[in-house]
Design an enzyme around this catalytic site. Structure first.
Site, short mmCIF file in Angstrom:
data_model
loop_
_atom_site.label_atom_id
_atom_site.label_comp_id
_atom_site.label_asym_id
_atom_site.label_seq_id
_atom_site.Cartn_x
_atom_site.Cartn_y
_atom_site.Cartn_z
N ASP A 53 0.86 -1.18 0.00
CA ASP A 53 0.00 0.00 0.00
C ASP A 53 0.91 1.24 0.00
OD1 ASP A 53 -2.48 1.35 0.28
OD2 ASP A 53 -2.40 1.29 2.45
N ARG A 59 -10.49 -13.19 6.78
CA ARG A 59 -9.27 -13.56 6.08
C ARG A 59 -9.44 -14.85 5.28
NH1 ARG A 59 -4.83 -10.51 8.15
NH2 ARG A 59 -5.03 -9.90 10.31
N PHE A 77 -10.49 -0.12 -0.34
CA PHE A 77 -10.16 -1.01 0.78
C PHE A 77 -10.71 -2.40 0.49
CE2 PHE A 77 -9.72 -2.75 5.00
CZ PHE A 77 -8.46 -2.25 5.33
P1 IMP Z 1 1.86 -0.42 3.77
O1 IMP Z 1 2.91 -0.47 4.83
O2 IMP Z 1 1.13 0.90 3.73
O3 IMP Z 1 2.35 -0.83 2.40
O4 IMP Z 1 0.71 -1.37 4.25
C1 IMP Z 1 0.69 -2.66 4.06
C2 IMP Z 1 -0.24 -3.31 5.04
O5 IMP Z 1 -1.46 -2.57 5.26
C3 IMP Z 1 -0.65 -4.62 4.46
O6 IMP Z 1 0.25 -5.62 4.86
C4 IMP Z 1 -2.04 -4.80 4.99
O7 IMP Z 1 -1.97 -5.48 6.23
C5 IMP Z 1 -2.58 -3.42 5.23
N1 IMP Z 1 -3.50 -3.02 4.15
C6 IMP Z 1 -3.29 -2.07 3.21
N2 IMP Z 1 -4.33 -1.95 2.40
C7 IMP Z 1 -5.24 -2.84 2.82
C8 IMP Z 1 -6.56 -3.20 2.36
O8 IMP Z 1 -7.12 -2.67 1.37
N3 IMP Z 1 -7.19 -4.18 3.06
C9 IMP Z 1 -6.62 -4.80 4.14
N4 IMP Z 1 -5.40 -4.50 4.59
C10 IMP Z 1 -4.70 -3.52 3.94
#
Ligand code: IMP
Ligand code: MG
Length: 186
Positions: A106, A168, A155
């Site tokens: 993300d 999950r 999301f």
């Molecule tokens: P990042 O550090 O912002 O890249 O976030 C990654 C983490 O955020 C992932 O491992 C997910 O656990 C969570 N995440 C990000 N987007 C989503 C989503 O749309 N649904 C569920 N979890 C998400």
């Protein structure tokens, strides 16, 4: 907790499409590491179903390990740059071919942080395999060597991704209807 039908806006990636793509990613890994041994690292908990399905299609010799990471400092559906390790590996990765397996990239902070940490342990090679890529949200550059799907900024839940820790187990990736979802944590 609500039945998932009540909060599902749309199925973004259905089970058949997911499974076919996971097999393709495994085929790529089989080609790239032919004759070698690899270590898959699952980032708990979201990447669990993905890694289990992926490893079933691997023909290269593989070992697995897991690590748990959390972001903190803001609401559950916002990412911050603050990343903390909650569970470390059991394996010494020095000199090994390592593939980090993640459910979704993300902002990129989680993977960037883990890569930085793992590099200090001197693996022979270190690559990233991510099922989903929300490119439009990226805040830091992270290399994704094996990418399942690029997805829009919505999301999502299912196939490892949670909504307040539930859902999950769903075999597909769905978009959450945030207007209808009532968080348990409120
Ligand atoms: P990042 O550090 O912002 O890249 O976030 C990654 C983490 O955020 C992932 O491992 C997910 O656990 C969570 N995440 C990000 N987007 C989503 C989503 O749309 N649904 C569920 N979890 C998400
Ligand atoms: Mg995760």
């Amino acid at each position: 907790m609500q039945d998932y039908h009540d909060i599902l806006a749309e199925v973004l990636i259905d089970e058949k499409t997911l499974q076919a793509r996971v097999k393709e990613l495994a085929d790529e890994i089989n080609r790239d590491y032919a004759g070698q041994q690899i270590l898959l690292i699952c980032i708990l908990r979201g990447a669990l179903p993905f890694m289990v399905d992926l490893m079933r299609h691997l023909s290269v010799l593989n070992a697995i390990d897991c690590m748990a990471i959390s972001s903190y400092g803001s609401g559950a559906r916002e990412t911050t740059g603050n990343v903390r390790m909650n569970l470390d590996l059991q394996t010494n990765i020095q000199g090994k071919h390592v593939i980090l397996v993640e459910d979704i990239v993300d902002s990129g902070h989680t993977v960037a942080h883990v890569l930085e940490l793992l590099r200090t342990r001197k693996p022979k090679t270190l690559k990233v395999c991510a099922l989903l890529d929300k490119e439009s949200r990226r805040e830091v550059v992270v290399p994704i060597d094996y990418r399942g799907f690029s997805i829009p900024n919505k999301f999502v839940f299912g196939y490892g991704l949670d909504l307040d820790e539930f859902y999950r187990n769903l075999p597909f990736v769905g978009v959450v209807d945030l207007d209808r979802y009532v968080s348990n944590e409120k």
